[in-house]
Design a protein around this motif. Structure first.
Motif, short mmCIF file in Angstrom:
data_model
loop_
_atom_site.label_atom_id
_atom_site.label_comp_id
_atom_site.label_asym_id
_atom_site.label_seq_id
_atom_site.Cartn_x
_atom_site.Cartn_y
_atom_site.Cartn_z
N VAL A 256 26.00 38.65 33.56
CA VAL A 256 27.17 38.36 34.39
C VAL A 256 27.74 39.65 34.96
CG1 VAL A 256 29.54 37.51 34.32
CG2 VAL A 256 27.72 36.20 33.25
N LEU A 257 27.79 40.71 34.16
CA LEU A 257 28.33 41.96 34.64
C LEU A 257 27.49 42.53 35.78
CD1 LEU A 257 30.49 44.14 34.28
CD2 LEU A 257 28.96 45.25 32.60
N SER A 258 26.18 42.46 35.63
CA SER A 258 25.30 42.95 36.69
C SER A 258 25.46 42.13 37.97
CB SER A 258 23.86 42.91 36.21
OG SER A 258 22.98 43.28 37.25
N ALA A 259 25.52 40.80 37.81
CA ALA A 259 25.70 39.95 38.99
C ALA A 259 27.06 40.18 39.62
CB ALA A 259 25.51 38.49 38.59
N GLY A 260 28.10 40.39 38.78
CA GLY A 260 29.44 40.65 39.32
C GLY A 260 29.51 41.93 40.10
N LYS A 261 28.85 43.01 39.59
CA LYS A 261 28.85 44.27 40.33
C LYS A 261 28.13 44.13 41.66
CE LYS A 261 29.25 47.46 36.42
NZ LYS A 261 28.59 48.55 35.66
N GLU A 262 27.04 43.41 41.63
CA GLU A 262 26.29 43.20 42.88
C GLU A 262 27.14 42.43 43.90
OE1 GLU A 262 22.07 41.23 44.39
OE2 GLU A 262 22.61 41.24 42.27
N LEU A 263 27.80 41.39 43.41
CA LEU A 263 28.64 40.61 44.31
C LEU A 263 29.85 41.42 44.77
CD1 LEU A 263 29.21 37.90 45.65
CD2 LEU A 263 30.39 37.18 43.56
N HIS A 264 30.39 42.26 43.92
CA HIS A 264 31.53 43.09 44.28
C HIS A 264 31.15 44.05 45.41
CE1 HIS A 264 34.39 46.48 43.92
NE2 HIS A 264 35.27 45.53 43.58
N SER A 328 42.07 38.85 54.02
CA SER A 328 42.91 38.62 52.86
C SER A 328 42.11 37.97 51.73
CB SER A 328 44.09 37.73 53.25
OG SER A 328 44.88 37.41 52.13
N ALA A 329 41.29 36.96 52.06
CA ALA A 329 40.45 36.33 51.03
C ALA A 329 39.45 37.32 50.45
CB ALA A 329 39.73 35.14 51.63
N ARG A 330 38.92 38.20 51.27
CA ARG A 330 37.97 39.19 50.77
C ARG A 330 38.62 40.18 49.80
NH1 ARG A 330 36.67 44.04 50.79
NH2 ARG A 330 38.62 44.52 51.85
N ARG A 336 39.36 40.18 41.95
CA ARG A 336 38.91 39.30 40.87
C ARG A 336 37.56 39.72 40.32
NH1 ARG A 336 41.51 35.07 44.01
NH2 ARG A 336 39.56 34.76 45.18
N LEU A 337 36.72 40.27 41.15
CA LEU A 337 35.38 40.67 40.70
C LEU A 337 35.38 41.98 39.92
CD1 LEU A 337 33.24 39.72 43.81
CD2 LEU A 337 33.19 38.64 41.55
N GLU A 338 36.54 42.62 39.81
CA GLU A 338 36.59 43.82 38.98
C GLU A 338 36.38 43.48 37.50
OE1 GLU A 338 40.30 45.62 39.80
OE2 GLU A 338 39.72 46.34 41.82
N LYS A 339 36.72 42.26 37.08
CA LYS A 339 36.45 41.77 35.72
C LYS A 339 35.65 40.48 35.85
CE LYS A 339 40.67 43.72 33.78
NZ LYS A 339 41.94 43.42 33.04
N PRO A 340 34.36 40.58 36.08
CA PRO A 340 33.57 39.37 36.34
C PRO A 340 33.37 38.52 35.09
CG PRO A 340 32.14 41.26 36.21
CD PRO A 340 33.53 41.78 36.06
N GLY A 341 33.12 37.27 35.35
CA GLY A 341 32.80 36.30 34.31
C GLY A 341 32.06 35.15 34.93
N ALA A 342 31.59 34.23 34.07
CA ALA A 342 30.84 33.10 34.59
C ALA A 342 31.72 32.23 35.48
CB ALA A 342 30.28 32.28 33.42
#
Length: 613
Positions: A256-264, A328-330, A336-342
């Motif tokens: 999840v952390l790896s996917a969150g960083k990629e999405l961030h 604004s949405a971005r 929110r993606l600074e602390k990713p989760g499922a």
């Protein structure tokens, strides 16, 4: 070979006045409905009957009905987009109707006739299972109102219900196990069972978001197997399973952390160049640095172009608003993606895909706007030149800009040529115009100034000498001045007539049209030059005999008796005092020359001072 992009048809411009009138009408309709619903339905008038019908069929939802035309009227009056309101009204109507159906199931007969007609057949078929139909309709209405993906709320609802049921079943099972095995083992088993269920749900979520990750399926299968054998484990096995679950969570947490960083990173770099360009364009227009910021005069062609300019500025404002909403949405997703989760990934991955689609649509819309606006800088000056041209040309351009504005603006060369041709045609038409003729006033009567005297035919000119005429009486010209009158050809008379209008130094000439005989008067003043002046006449003899003018006698004065009156000599009015000579020829021109006059008299009256000194 480059192909030209086909342009979308442009809708004709609407009149601003029509929109304001329609908005006022809709708002007035909303006020009328509000007053009608508020009235008691006990009377016999039209409004009372309408209130009874609305309340009877719609129940309590009739009080919400006036909000619809009033809201549409406000937006139409302000010239806003109606698509968002229409979507919200449609979804809200579905939600209200579902709530009416639920009310009908709970309290039959109180929600109105419409809810009764809709729910009675369903209730007879499915009994209280008919509750599911209004609940599903409510989720669909909310999805339409908030522009969510289809059935997303329905899936979340059933997922929540399933989790609640699973949690309730787990609590019941833990209570049973606590009675059978002991309280400590039961609590450890319940805690492990909840952890495994949450881990399985997270893996299920990640598997939906990243179906290409095959390791997620194996992790999910391991967790399910551990959950099945959880009831047969003792306290030692439960502790080992608990440690194994912590390891699985660490592995899935790393994923999840790896996917969150990629999405961030993707969200940070999500803003396209179109947003930057829109921000710059919006700032230039507001600061007055852009050509679209200058308002045009309300003339014929410039007024039509002003409507096009306002449409372009309004489209730019709308694109800027869309870009601001996406930005604004971005930014919120980035935080929110600074602390990713499922759960965060479950919400942000579809949102990021939707934002990418909307950014692409925004870039396309900005490109189309640039295509429409790229020809505008050439048109303000051209429209002003059309306003200075004939009205027909300005009206033609105004009609084209109103009917097909951007198609016409894409052809400035054609309109330049049309203006040149129109100006050339107008110039040629102005040159071809003939000055209007001077009006002739016909008084309806004729005057014969010849008085019945017949003119003899003029004989042909010959080289023979003209016969000598009788000596003309001189009437005693004073001071030795002699006026000689000799006969000459008719051409000499014409020459005298033409020369009458010539400006002779020291002389003034007056031409008077008169019947024969004609006087030719020559002033013979003492101080004039002694040059000979002759008056000639044609060889045509006059039917009247030439006779000298009679000299008037001395003036008779009456004397009063007893009072002597001294005789005062007055100058004689004889022609000798004026140097007049008579020529009895039947010409119709009398030329009187006064050598001492400074200029010719402007009319047929002789100025004062043009006589003898």
């Amino acid at each position: 070979m480059t192909t030209r992009r086909s342009k979308k048809p442009i809708a004709p411009a609407t009149n601003r006045f029509d929109g304001e009138v329609l908005g006022l009408v809709l708002f007035a309709l909303g006020i009328f409905l509000a007053i009608t619903v508020a009235l008691p339905a006990t009377g016999t008038g039209f409004m009372s009957m309408t209130a009874g019908a609305l309340s009877g069929w719609l129940g309590w939802s009739a009080y919400l009905l006036p909000l619809i035309p009033a809201a549409f009227g406000v937006l139409v009056f302000l010239g806003r987009d109606l698509r968002g309101l229409a979507r919200r009204v449609l979804g809200g109507a579905l939600v209200v109707l579902s709530l009416l159906c639920l009310h009908e199931l709970a309290r039959p007969g109180e929600a109105g006739h419409l809810a009764s007609v809709l729910m009675n057949p369903v209730f007879r078929a499915a009994s209280y299972g008919a509750v599911l139909l209004p609940l599903v309709a409510i989720t669909l209405g909310l999805e339409v109102m908030f522009r969510l993906s289809p059935t997303v709320l329905l899936r979340r609802f059933f997922r929540t219900v399933s989790m609640m049921l699973a949690g309730g079943a787990g609590m019941v099972q833990s209570a049973v196990e606590a009675r059978q095995e002991g309280k400590v083992a039961a609590q450890a088993r319940a805690r492990l069972r909840g952890g495994l269920a949450a881990h399985i749900r997270d893996l299920e979520t990640l598997k939906k978001l990243y179906p290409q990750a095959r390791e997620l399926s194996s992790w999910q299968q391991e967790a399910r197997d551990a959950a099945r054998t959880l009831g047969s484990l003792d306290e030692t096995a439960l502790k080992a399973t608990e440690k194994q679950l912590a390891g699985w969570r660490d592995i899935s947490g790393g994923f999840v952390l790896s996917a969150g960083k990629e999405l961030h990173g993707a969200v940070v770099a999500e803003t396209p160049q179109a947003a930057v360009q829109l921000t710059a364009l919006q700032g230039d227009v507001k600061a007055g640095r852009h050509v679209l910021a200058a308002e045009l005069p309300s003339t014929l062609a410039s007024g039509a172009l002003e409507g096009v300019r306002r449409a372009l500025v309004m489209d730019l404002h709308r694109l800027s608003a869309r870009a601001a909403a996406l930005e604004s949405a971005r930014s919120k997703a980035e935080k929110r993606l600074e602390k990713p989760g499922a759960g965060v990934l479950l919400r942000e991955v579809p949102a990021a895909e939707e934002r990418r689609t909307r950014w692409a649509d925004l870039e396309t819309a900005l490109g189309e706007w640039k295509e429409r606006a790229e020809h505008y800088p050439l048109w303000p000056d051209l429209a002003q030149r059309y306003d200075r041209a004939p009205t027909e040309l300005a009206a033609e351009l105004a009609a084209a800009l109103t009917r097909t504005p951007f198609v016409s603006m894409a052809e400035p060369e054609v309109w330049e040529q049309r203006l040149k041709e129109g100006l050339l045609s107008a110039a040629q038409a102005a040159e071809a115009q003939v000055a209007p003729a001077v009006p002739v006033i016909d008084f309806g009567f004729d005057v014969d100034f010849d008085f019945g005297i017949k003119k003899a035919p003029v004989p042909a000119a010959s080289s023979a000498p003209a016969p000598a005429s009788a000596p003309t009486p001189t009437f005693g010209v004073p001071k030795g001045k002699l006026a000689q009158i000799t006969a000459a050809p008719s051409a000499a008379a014409e020459q005298v007539g033409h020369a009458a209008g010539a400006e002779v130094p020291g002389a003034s000439t007056l031409i008077i049209s008169a019947p024969a005989p004609v006087l030719v008067a020559q002033s013979a003043l003492a101080d004039a030059a002694p040059g000979p002046v002759t008056a000639t006449t044609s060889t045509v003899s006059s039917p009247l005999p030439a006779a000298p003018l009679p000299s008037p006698g001395p003036r008779q004065t009456a004397r009063r008796p007893g009072k002597p009156h001294p005789r005062r000599e007055r100058p004689s009015m004889s022609p000798q005092n004026w140097g007049l000579s008579i020529s009895p020829f039947p010409a119709s021109i009398c030329s009187i020359r006064f050598p001492n006059c400074r200029s010719a008299p402007p009319s047929s009256t002789i100025r004062r001072g043009c006589g003898p000194n």
